[in-house]
Design a protein around this motif. Structure first.
Motif, PDB file in Angstrom:
ATOM      1  N   LEU A  17      41.858  23.500  39.412  1.00  0.00           N
ATOM      2  CA  LEU A  17      41.116  22.954  38.850  1.00  0.00           C
ATOM      3  C   LEU A  17      39.699  22.423  39.143  1.00  0.00           C
ATOM      4  CD1 LEU A  17      43.122  22.299  35.820  1.00  0.00           C
ATOM      5  CD2 LEU A  17      41.619  24.498  35.797  1.00  0.00           C
ATOM      6  N   GLY A  18      38.495  22.988  39.054  1.00  0.00           N
ATOM      7  CA  GLY A  18      37.127  22.509  39.633  1.00  0.00           C
ATOM      8  C   GLY A  18      36.662  22.441  40.524  1.00  0.00           C
ATOM      9  N   ASP A  19      37.349  23.716  41.414  1.00  0.00           N
ATOM     10  CA  ASP A  19      36.378  24.652  42.196  1.00  0.00           C
ATOM     11  C   ASP A  19      36.209  26.029  41.921  1.00  0.00           C
ATOM     12  OD1 ASP A  19      38.150  23.018  44.154  1.00  0.00           O
ATOM     13  OD2 ASP A  19      39.925  24.743  44.645  1.00  0.00           O
ATOM     14  N   LEU A  20      35.237  25.955  42.753  1.00  0.00           N
ATOM     15  CA  LEU A  20      33.421  26.140  41.810  1.00  0.00           C
ATOM     16  C   LEU A  20      32.747  27.416  42.609  1.00  0.00           C
ATOM     17  CD1 LEU A  20      31.731  23.485  39.625  1.00  0.00           C
ATOM     18  CD2 LEU A  20      33.764  25.050  38.997  1.00  0.00           C
ATOM     19  N   CYS A  21      32.328  27.931  42.366  1.00  0.00           N
ATOM     20  CA  CYS A  21      31.836  29.288  42.674  1.00  0.00           C
ATOM     21  C   CYS A  21      30.155  28.691  43.121  1.00  0.00           C
ATOM     22  CB  CYS A  21      31.330  30.971  42.105  1.00  0.00           C
ATOM     23  SG  CYS A  21      30.755  30.852  40.622  1.00  0.00           S
ATOM     24  N   ASP A  22      29.581  29.203  43.538  1.00  0.00           N
ATOM     25  CA  ASP A  22      27.917  29.782  44.156  1.00  0.00           C
ATOM     26  C   ASP A  22      27.551  29.147  42.553  1.00  0.00           C
ATOM     27  OD1 ASP A  22      28.799  28.692  46.354  1.00  0.00           O
ATOM     28  OD2 ASP A  22      27.525  30.795  47.262  1.00  0.00           O
ATOM     29  N   LYS A  23      27.804  29.836  41.636  1.00  0.00           N
ATOM     30  CA  LYS A  23      27.086  29.759  40.166  1.00  0.00           C
ATOM     31  C   LYS A  23      27.533  28.749  39.240  1.00  0.00           C
ATOM     32  CE  LYS A  23      25.496  35.094  40.028  1.00  0.00           C
ATOM     33  NZ  LYS A  23      25.043  35.919  39.777  1.00  0.00           N
ATOM     34  N   GLY A  24      28.311  27.918  39.516  1.00  0.00           N
ATOM     35  CA  GLY A  24      28.682  26.811  39.122  1.00  0.00           C
ATOM     36  C   GLY A  24      30.211  27.080  37.847  1.00  0.00           C
ATOM     37  N   SER A  25      30.719  28.609  38.001  1.00  0.00           N
ATOM     38  CA  SER A  25      31.354  29.396  37.196  1.00  0.00           C
ATOM     39  C   SER A  25      33.131  28.529  38.091  1.00  0.00           C
ATOM     40  CB  SER A  25      31.550  30.404  36.856  1.00  0.00           C
ATOM     41  OG  SER A  25      32.386  30.884  37.731  1.00  0.00           O
ATOM     42  N   GLN A  26      34.510  28.076  37.240  1.00  0.00           N
ATOM     43  CA  GLN A  26      35.179  28.042  38.092  1.00  0.00           C
ATOM     44  C   GLN A  26      36.158  29.171  39.066  1.00  0.00           C
ATOM     45  OE1 GLN A  26      38.037  25.608  38.012  1.00  0.00           O
ATOM     46  NE2 GLN A  26      39.059  26.632  39.385  1.00  0.00           N
ATOM     47  N   LEU A  27      36.518  29.244  39.989  1.00  0.00           N
ATOM     48  CA  LEU A  27      37.132  29.492  41.032  1.00  0.00           C
ATOM     49  C   LEU A  27      38.843  30.449  39.892  1.00  0.00           C
ATOM     50  CD1 LEU A  27      36.163  29.043  43.966  1.00  0.00           C
ATOM     51  CD2 LEU A  27      35.177  30.624  42.993  1.00  0.00           C
ATOM     52  N   ARG A  28      38.639  31.974  40.598  1.00  0.00           N
ATOM     53  CA  ARG A  28      40.261  32.181  39.850  1.00  0.00           C
ATOM     54  C   ARG A  28      40.704  33.367  41.394  1.00  0.00           C
ATOM     55  NH1 ARG A  28      39.831  37.598  36.462  1.00  0.00           N
ATOM     56  NH2 ARG A  28      41.307  38.222  37.513  1.00  0.00           N
ATOM     57  N   PRO A  29      41.857  33.305  40.730  1.00  0.00           N
ATOM     58  CA  PRO A  29      42.340  34.491  41.839  1.00  0.00           C
ATOM     59  C   PRO A  29      41.155  36.341  41.765  1.00  0.00           C
ATOM     60  CG  PRO A  29      44.619  33.460  40.928  1.00  0.00           C
ATOM     61  CD  PRO A  29      43.041  33.045  40.172  1.00  0.00           C
ATOM     62  N   ASP A  30      41.907  36.154  42.909  1.00  0.00           N
ATOM     63  CA  ASP A  30      41.001  37.466  42.955  1.00  0.00           C
ATOM     64  C   ASP A  30      42.288  38.575  42.847  1.00  0.00           C
ATOM     65  OD1 ASP A  30      39.079  40.101  43.960  1.00  0.00           O
ATOM     66  OD2 ASP A  30      39.256  39.733  45.268  1.00  0.00           O
ATOM     67  N   VAL A  31      42.388  39.143  41.608  1.00  0.00           N
ATOM     68  CA  VAL A  31      43.442  40.245  41.431  1.00  0.00           C
ATOM     69  C   VAL A  31      43.628  40.492  40.121  1.00  0.00           C
ATOM     70  CG1 VAL A  31      45.641  38.940  43.100  1.00  0.00           C
ATOM     71  CG2 VAL A  31      45.181  37.902  39.999  1.00  0.00           C
ATOM     72  N   VAL A  32      43.704  41.022  40.005  1.00  0.00           N
ATOM     73  CA  VAL A  32      43.187  42.482  38.065  1.00  0.00           C
ATOM     74  C   VAL A  32      44.355  42.277  37.545  1.00  0.00           C
ATOM     75  CG1 VAL A  32      43.173  44.525  37.496  1.00  0.00           C
ATOM     76  CG2 VAL A  32      42.033  44.060  40.113  1.00  0.00           C
ATOM     77  N   TRP A  33      44.360  41.416  36.435  1.00  0.00           N
ATOM     78  CA  TRP A  33      45.509  41.168  35.854  1.00  0.00           C
ATOM     79  C   TRP A  33      45.985  41.973  34.853  1.00  0.00           C
ATOM     80  CZ3 TRP A  33      42.506  35.486  35.273  1.00  0.00           C
ATOM     81  CH2 TRP A  33      43.246  34.847  36.134  1.00  0.00           C
ATOM     82  N   PHE A  34      46.676  42.117  33.906  1.00  0.00           N
ATOM     83  CA  PHE A  34      47.192  43.035  33.163  1.00  0.00           C
ATOM     84  C   PHE A  34      45.915  43.207  31.985  1.00  0.00           C
ATOM     85  CE2 PHE A  34      51.207  42.470  34.950  1.00  0.00           C
ATOM     86  CZ  PHE A  34      51.903  43.480  35.339  1.00  0.00           C
ATOM     87  N   GLY A  35      45.317  44.730  31.465  1.00  0.00           N
ATOM     88  CA  GLY A  35      44.417  44.057  30.595  1.00  0.00           C
ATOM     89  C   GLY A  35      42.915  44.013  31.135  1.00  0.00           C
ATOM     90  N   GLU A  36      43.414  44.374  32.570  1.00  0.00           N
ATOM     91  CA  GLU A  36      41.479  43.879  33.604  1.00  0.00           C
ATOM     92  C   GLU A  36      41.670  45.565  34.150  1.00  0.00           C
ATOM     93  OE1 GLU A  36      40.462  39.748  34.577  1.00  0.00           O
ATOM     94  OE2 GLU A  36      41.954  40.763  35.979  1.00  0.00           O
ATOM     95  N   GLU A  37      39.810  45.949  33.491  1.00  0.00           N
ATOM     96  CA  GLU A  37      39.145  47.199  34.636  1.00  0.00           C
ATOM     97  C   GLU A  37      40.430  46.842  36.309  1.00  0.00           C
ATOM     98  OE1 GLU A  37      36.021  48.869  36.378  1.00  0.00           O
ATOM     99  OE2 GLU A  37      35.638  47.233  34.435  1.00  0.00           O
ATOM    100  N   VAL A  38      40.534  48.549  36.396  1.00  0.00           N
ATOM    101  CA  VAL A  38      40.967  48.349  38.161  1.00  0.00           C
ATOM    102  C   VAL A  38      39.306  49.217  38.844  1.00  0.00           C
ATOM    103  CG1 VAL A  38      42.447  49.921  39.431  1.00  0.00           C
ATOM    104  CG2 VAL A  38      43.292  48.319  37.685  1.00  0.00           C
ATOM    105  N   PRO A  39      38.843  47.867  39.552  1.00  0.00           N
ATOM    106  CA  PRO A  39      37.231  47.944  39.345  1.00  0.00           C
ATOM    107  C   PRO A  39      37.501  49.517  41.081  1.00  0.00           C
ATOM    108  CG  PRO A  39      37.853  46.112  40.665  1.00  0.00           C
ATOM    109  CD  PRO A  39      39.003  46.396  39.471  1.00  0.00           C
ATOM    110  N   HIS A  40      38.529  49.435  41.820  1.00  0.00           N
ATOM    111  CA  HIS A  40      38.118  50.193  42.793  1.00  0.00           C
ATOM    112  C   HIS A  40      39.110  51.740  42.437  1.00  0.00           C
ATOM    113  CE1 HIS A  40      36.369  47.373  45.683  1.00  0.00           C
ATOM    114  NE2 HIS A  40      37.541  46.321  44.887  1.00  0.00           N
ATOM    115  N   PHE A  41      39.850  51.738  41.077  1.00  0.00           N
ATOM    116  CA  PHE A  41      40.085  52.996  40.740  1.00  0.00           C
ATOM    117  C   PHE A  41      39.185  54.575  41.286  1.00  0.00           C
ATOM    118  CE2 PHE A  41      41.679  56.732  37.949  1.00  0.00           C
ATOM    119  CZ  PHE A  41      43.596  56.488  38.460  1.00  0.00           C
TER     120      PHE A  41
END
Length: 245
Positions: free
Chosen positions: A135-159
């Motif tokens: 918590l507190g690890d931020l991207c270059d736009k100042g938002s919290q970082l999250r795991p780069d994984v697709v969670w249940f209910g999310e779009e699968v971008p590379h399908f």
């Protein structure tokens, strides 16, 4: 005249191939997932409710991935590519075991655990060669970082890209997946008409849909056996003697 097109093997891998390297599946009844309901650690809602819990869980999984090693199935696919076959791997797994084995053409449908991404711009990715996300690890736009994984209910971008790859297959090899998770399970329908398809899984007899050849073996045994045939013959085919064993 140009050189003949190299045979194109498209491989769809699931949790079963990684399980043989010691990475637990979310269906496992023990280990990391046992005390973490999927809804709490692998959904957007779980992230909104308790991001700290989600980050701790994926930090644990990340440590597990780093300790794991590619198994015989990963290595066999990489060896086939090195021999000159065109091998494209579409994996539902978020580990990097295919890459560590030497495969160069790997598409991760569900993301990569050894990367973080921005919560406001999914195009912003950050490699995680060591450590985790806090918590507190931020991207270059100042938002919290999250795991780069697709969670249940999310779009699968590379399908869409995965569908295009399957559409170029000379043979489709499915390894270690129940063929139950959508939309990945529907990829088989994008293969060219009459393209052979082989499922390698200990439960292949029960899991394989009609028209799919079954090889009821663990990935670490079945995949190397198939690859030995293909490397020896220089072509992709379904050896009946092996499948009957």
């Amino acid at each position: 005249m140009g050189e003949p097109a190299r045979p194109h093997l498209v491989v769809l891998t699931g949790a079963g191939i990684s399980a043989e390297s010691g990475i637990q599946t979310f269906r496992a009844t023990d280990g990391l997932w046992a005390d973490h309901p999927v809804e709490e650690v692998a959904t957007p809602g779980g992230w909104r409710r308790d991001p700290g819990r989600v980050l701790r869980f994926y930090n644990q999984r990340r440590d597990q991935v780093r300790r794991a090693r590619p198994n015989a199935a990963h290595k066999a696919l990489a060896a086939l590519e090195k021999q000159g076959f065109r091998v494209s791997i579409i994996t539902q797994n978020i580990d990097d075991l295919h890459e560590r084995a030497g495969s160069r053409h790997v598409l991760h449908l569900h993301g990569e655990i050894l990367k973080a991404r921005s919560t406001v711009d999914r195009r912003m990715h950050y490699p995680l060669p060591r450590g985790g996300i806090e918590l507190g690890d931020l991207c270059d736009k100042g938002s919290q970082l999250r795991p780069d994984v697709v969670w249940f209910g999310e779009e699968v971008p590379h399908f869409g890209e995965a569908c295009e790859i399957v559409g170029e297959a000379d043979l489709l090899l499915v390894v270690g997946t129940s063929l139950a998770v959508m939309p990945a399970a529907s990829l088989l329908h994008h293969a060219p008409f009459d393209t052979p398809c082989v499922l390698v899984d200990p439960e292949a007899e029960a899991l394989a849909p009609p028209g799919v050849t079954r090889l009821s073996q663990p990935a670490g045994k079945g995949v190397p056996a198939l690859v030995r045939h293909w490397r020896r013959e220089g072509r992709l085919w379904v050896p009946e003697t092996l499948l009957a064993s």
